[in-house]
Design a protein around this motif. Structure first.
Motif, mmCIF file in Angstrom:
data_model
loop_
_atom_site.group_PDB
_atom_site.id
_atom_site.type_symbol
_atom_site.label_atom_id
_atom_site.label_comp_id
_atom_site.label_asym_id
_atom_site.label_seq_id
_atom_site.Cartn_x
_atom_site.Cartn_y
_atom_site.Cartn_z
ATOM 1 N N LEU A 177 12.892 32.896 63.425
ATOM 2 C CA LEU A 177 14.194 32.468 63.916
ATOM 3 C C LEU A 177 14.440 33.128 65.262
ATOM 4 O O LEU A 177 14.287 34.350 65.390
ATOM 5 N N ASP A 178 14.810 32.334 66.249
ATOM 6 C CA ASP A 178 15.207 32.881 67.545
ATOM 7 C C ASP A 178 16.643 33.368 67.403
ATOM 8 O O ASP A 178 17.549 32.584 67.135
ATOM 9 N N LEU A 179 16.840 34.668 67.559
ATOM 10 C CA LEU A 179 18.162 35.256 67.349
ATOM 11 C C LEU A 179 19.090 35.028 68.524
ATOM 12 O O LEU A 179 20.296 34.950 68.360
ATOM 13 N N VAL A 180 18.532 34.979 69.708
ATOM 14 C CA VAL A 180 19.331 34.740 70.908
ATOM 15 C C VAL A 180 18.585 33.732 71.772
ATOM 16 O O VAL A 180 17.359 33.701 71.764
ATOM 17 N N PRO A 181 19.301 32.921 72.512
ATOM 18 C CA PRO A 181 18.602 32.003 73.418
ATOM 19 C C PRO A 181 17.805 32.793 74.448
ATOM 20 O O PRO A 181 18.247 33.867 74.870
ATOM 21 N N PRO A 182 16.629 32.315 74.830
ATOM 22 C CA PRO A 182 15.847 33.036 75.843
ATOM 23 C C PRO A 182 16.662 33.227 77.121
ATOM 24 O O PRO A 182 17.265 32.303 77.626
ATOM 25 N N PRO B 152 7.534 45.071 67.613
ATOM 26 C CA PRO B 152 8.727 45.117 66.756
ATOM 27 C C PRO B 152 9.759 46.139 67.219
ATOM 28 O O PRO B 152 9.406 47.221 67.666
ATOM 29 N N LEU B 153 11.028 45.747 67.125
ATOM 30 C CA LEU B 153 12.142 46.687 67.303
ATOM 31 C C LEU B 153 12.535 47.259 65.949
ATOM 32 O O LEU B 153 12.873 48.431 65.834
ATOM 33 N N HIS B 154 12.534 46.384 64.935
ATOM 34 C CA HIS B 154 12.870 46.760 63.561
ATOM 35 C C HIS B 154 11.804 46.165 62.651
ATOM 36 O O HIS B 154 11.332 45.051 62.894
ATOM 37 N N CYS C 238 11.715 40.521 71.838
ATOM 38 C CA CYS C 238 12.010 39.208 72.443
ATOM 39 C C CYS C 238 13.132 38.483 71.712
ATOM 40 O O CYS C 238 13.443 37.334 72.036
ATOM 41 N N GLY C 239 13.738 39.107 70.698
ATOM 42 C CA GLY C 239 14.850 38.485 69.994
ATOM 43 C C GLY C 239 14.429 37.480 68.944
ATOM 44 O O GLY C 239 15.086 36.470 68.748
ATOM 45 N N VAL C 240 13.329 37.759 68.244
ATOM 46 C CA VAL C 240 12.834 36.871 67.196
ATOM 47 C C VAL C 240 12.839 37.628 65.872
ATOM 48 O O VAL C 240 12.370 38.763 65.796
ATOM 49 N N LEU C 241 13.393 36.987 64.833
ATOM 50 C CA LEU C 241 13.302 37.507 63.475
ATOM 51 C C LEU C 241 12.159 36.779 62.790
ATOM 52 O O LEU C 241 12.150 35.553 62.727
ATOM 53 N N ARG C 242 11.184 37.541 62.306
ATOM 54 C CA ARG C 242 10.050 36.965 61.580
ATOM 55 C C ARG C 242 10.182 37.355 60.117
ATOM 56 O O ARG C 242 10.319 38.540 59.791
ATOM 57 N N THR D 184 10.695 41.392 60.418
ATOM 58 C CA THR D 184 10.450 42.050 61.700
ATOM 59 C C THR D 184 11.360 41.442 62.742
ATOM 60 O O THR D 184 11.479 40.218 62.814
ATOM 61 N N VAL D 185 11.980 42.287 63.544
ATOM 62 C CA VAL D 185 12.740 41.834 64.712
ATOM 63 C C VAL D 185 11.981 42.324 65.929
ATOM 64 O O VAL D 185 11.684 43.515 66.044
ATOM 65 N N THR D 186 11.650 41.407 66.830
ATOM 66 C CA THR D 186 10.885 41.771 68.024
ATOM 67 C C THR D 186 11.816 42.016 69.208
ATOM 68 O O THR D 186 12.985 41.613 69.195
#
Length: 152
Positions: free
Chosen positions: A136-141, A11-13, A78-82, A74-76
């Protein structure tokens, strides 16, 4: 819907809060999530719609008198919001509807979650709990360093 037992990504956040298993608690989950997403500079929609549906389900279908539900965001890296909502009705697992549903005033919440989220599922435990989650993918890979920079 996916069953998941793997550990969450780095997690970043992270934000978590217990809330009363009432409609008022579900509304508070929506408001707190919106404020947290704003502070992280993450677009509010569709995340707050997913929070609203999962929190309402926890308050209506996952309610055990005297017990709360928990909202987690949680924001990872890898740019994913869970988004994860945990309640104490582990024996009542949500299911996918395979057949068309009759028009009704309710019963479309998880269909909405399935449509809005990139992934969603249920995680069992610890007893007597279950967690319904959506990602949710926050940014495209892209390049990993680009993703980390975009989330700062």
């Amino acid at each position: 819907m996916n069953q998941e037992t793997a550990a969450p990504r780095t997690p970043l956040h992270q934000f978590t809060v217990p809330l009363s298993a009432t409609r008022r608690g579900a509304r508070l989950a929506w408001l707190l999530a919106a404020e947290q997403l704003r502070s992280w500079e993450i677009p509010l929609d569709p995340a707050r719609l997913i929070v609203a549906e999962l929190a309402t389900n926890a308050a209506v279908h996952g309610r055990v008198p005297g017990r709360s539900f928990r909202l987690g965001l949680t924001v990872t890296a890898c740019g994913v919001l869970r988004i994860e909502v945990t309640d104490t009705r582990g024996e009542r697992l949500p299911t996918r509807r395979s057949a068309p549903v009759e028009p009704a005033e309710s019963g479309y919440g998880l269909l909405l979650v399935e449509e809005l989220a990139d992934r969603w599922g249920v995680r069992s435990g610890p007893a007597p709990c279950k967690a319904v989650w959506a990602e949710l993918d926050l940014v495209p890979p892209r390049n990993f360093d680009d993703v980390k920079e975009a989330l700062r």
